[in-house]
Structures are given as C-alpha cells and as structure tokens.
Design a protein around this motif. Sequence first.
Motif, short mmCIF file in Angstrom:
data_model
loop_
_atom_site.label_atom_id
_atom_site.label_comp_id
_atom_site.label_asym_id
_atom_site.label_seq_id
_atom_site.Cartn_x
_atom_site.Cartn_y
_atom_site.Cartn_z
N GLN A 45 0.86 -1.17 0.00
CA GLN A 45 0.00 0.00 0.00
C GLN A 45 0.90 1.23 0.00
OE1 GLN A 45 -2.32 0.88 3.53
NE2 GLN A 45 -3.97 1.77 2.32
N CYS A 49 -3.01 4.05 -1.79
CA CYS A 49 -3.33 3.23 -2.96
C CYS A 49 -2.66 1.87 -2.83
CB CYS A 49 -2.84 3.95 -4.23
SG CYS A 49 -3.13 3.04 -5.75
N TYR A 50 -3.37 0.81 -3.18
CA TYR A 50 -2.82 -0.54 -3.15
C TYR A 50 -2.13 -0.87 -4.47
CZ TYR A 50 -5.94 -1.06 0.87
OH TYR A 50 -6.59 -0.89 2.06
N SER A 51 -1.07 -1.66 -4.37
CA SER A 51 -0.32 -2.04 -5.58
C SER A 51 -1.14 -2.90 -6.52
CB SER A 51 0.97 -2.78 -5.18
OG SER A 51 0.66 -3.96 -4.45
N GLN A 86 -4.38 -2.33 -7.16
CA GLN A 86 -5.46 -1.53 -7.71
C GLN A 86 -4.99 -0.84 -8.99
OE1 GLN A 86 -6.27 0.79 -4.06
NE2 GLN A 86 -8.33 -0.04 -4.12
N GLN A 87 -5.08 -1.54 -10.10
CA GLN A 87 -4.55 -1.03 -11.35
C GLN A 87 -5.24 0.25 -11.81
OE1 GLN A 87 -1.77 -2.25 -12.78
NE2 GLN A 87 -1.69 -3.58 -10.98
N LEU A 101 -3.83 3.08 -9.74
CA LEU A 101 -2.44 3.37 -10.11
C LEU A 101 -2.38 4.18 -11.40
CD1 LEU A 101 -0.72 -0.05 -9.27
CD2 LEU A 101 -0.47 2.12 -8.05
N ARG A 102 -3.30 3.90 -12.33
CA ARG A 102 -3.35 4.70 -13.55
C ARG A 102 -3.83 6.12 -13.26
NH1 ARG A 102 -5.31 -0.28 -15.77
NH2 ARG A 102 -7.48 0.42 -15.49
N TYR A 121 -3.53 7.82 -10.26
CA TYR A 121 -2.53 8.56 -9.49
C TYR A 121 -1.18 8.48 -10.19
CZ TYR A 121 -6.18 8.01 -5.95
OH TYR A 121 -7.37 8.00 -5.27
N GLN A 122 -1.04 9.22 -11.26
CA GLN A 122 0.18 9.19 -12.06
C GLN A 122 1.35 9.77 -11.26
OE1 GLN A 122 -0.82 11.32 -15.62
NE2 GLN A 122 -2.39 9.86 -16.23
#
Length: 282
Positions: free
Chosen positions: A124, A245-247, A249-250, A253-254, A256-257
């Motif tokens: 996370q 953010c969790y690793s 959660q694709q 992740l997109r 939160y650039q």
Amino acid sequence: MFILKILSYRQLTHSQRRLVHRFLRHHPSIPSSLTHQPDEHQQWTIWKEQDLQATLGLRIFHQSIQLVNAAYSDLSAFRQLALYVHEKALALSPQYIDVQVIPPHDFGFVTTWNALGYSLSGEQFRLIGLTHERNASLHFKPLSLRNRPLYLSIRNDAVDGSDFLFPYDVAHLDYLLDQGVLPYLVYDEKTIIGTILIEQHQQVVRLLEITCLPQLKNQGYGRRILDTFQTKLRKKNILSFEVFCYSTQQEALRLYQPAAFCDIQVFSNWHRYSCEPVSLTT
C-alpha cells in the motif's frame, strides 16, 4: 508467574473497551480513519492481569477474511493471540486470509505472520500530491441524515467484490464521522456517479477513497473526481494532500500518475495465507 488471558471484545467491560480504542489510536503510523471500529463478535484481546498486551480482529468478505486492528505492547503475547485468531479465521473456511502490516517492516508483525505461513502479496502506497488548478466539472454533496442511506447504497455497490474494501454499515459510518472523516456523494450535474472520502486535520488532507458506480467505470470519472478535489483544496489555499493506494489496484495506479506527486512511500505491506490446497504436478 502471570497467566495471559484471551478475551473477546464483547466480554470486556466498558472501561476495558475504552482501553482497546486508545490502544489502537496510539499504535504508531496508523491514521485513525484507517482503523476499523472493533466488532463485538470479531475482535479479541489478550491481558496480563489488568494490562492489555495485544488486540487483533477480523473482517469477513465474500470468499476471504481480512485480519484488522492489530496492535501490541508485548510481542510474545501478540504471537499467542495471532495464532488464536488465525485458527478462528481458518474455521470459517475462507479461500485466503489477508493481513496488513504497518509499518511495512515491523519485525514483530512480519515474523509473526511468516511463522504462521503468510507471505507478501502486495503493498500500500502513501503518495504526497501537490494541488493544481483543474477543471472542477463535478459537484460534491456533503453527507446528511437524509442522504446517508443513499451514500451507503452507492458506496457499497461500488466496492462490491473488492479484495480490500468492505461494505459500510451505519455503525461504521458513524465511527468514521467521529474520527473526523468527511464523506461526500459525487454528482455530474444531477446524476450521482460515486463517492469520495476525505479526512482533514488542520492543513493536512487525506484522500482516503474514491468510488465510482460499476456501470460508469472507464469513462474518465476518476480523473474528474480527482481534478474537482484538487481545485477545491486550491481554493482553500491547501497546497498538498495525501492519498493511499494498493499495488493491486490497477485503475487507481493509472489515476494517481507519479508525475503528479512529489513523494511516494510504501505505507504498509499486505501478507496472505492461502487456504486452498496446492496441486502437485509430477
């Protein structure tokens, strides 16, 4: 010689319950909004006479269990309690059991879960973002007594099937409000599209959660919610914010650039125990 005694949360007196709440609040590195209100039926404690040594609980998902509210002052006592709660979780026959380790390299937590057969499954992140003027194209409507059922319905529909986010009920929503968390419904003109969860203490703002209705995903609403959020902060002269953010959660992740954030830290690690038998190949 002192005998350690394990008690469930529902067996505790009112003063002992207050002690558990203080124990969790004072656990290092955990924002109060990221802890869960202890469940009377799914939280356990271990005591040395009148002294609380450790506490640990669990949350039940569709096919898995998440161990939560872990804190200790005595590692040996915590290991005894962890085995007890782990066996409680196994008895419920989940496909897997997840546990969050905060801070990520805490020796006591890591060695305890490794000894029970858990292995690292994800991270996370804590990201520090700088606010910028954006196009505020959406409207945030604060939570009220009137729209509370609607908020719960929209938010729970949006997180259905998540590995890490569980559905809220009224009690947990009240708990979050007591911690200073601010829930909002998100509207695109007159159409409700999702929710946002924000925590603010003075000038420190945490974006805890963005959700979007399943039928509206991949239509750019996540970016529009984030842009509207940043614009509102900028107007209040708040120049930075935190987001988690969790690793795995694709989509997040997109959204939160990395270029939009000045600092990215590993806030916690997730460890998983698989309850499904491993097939052996010859």
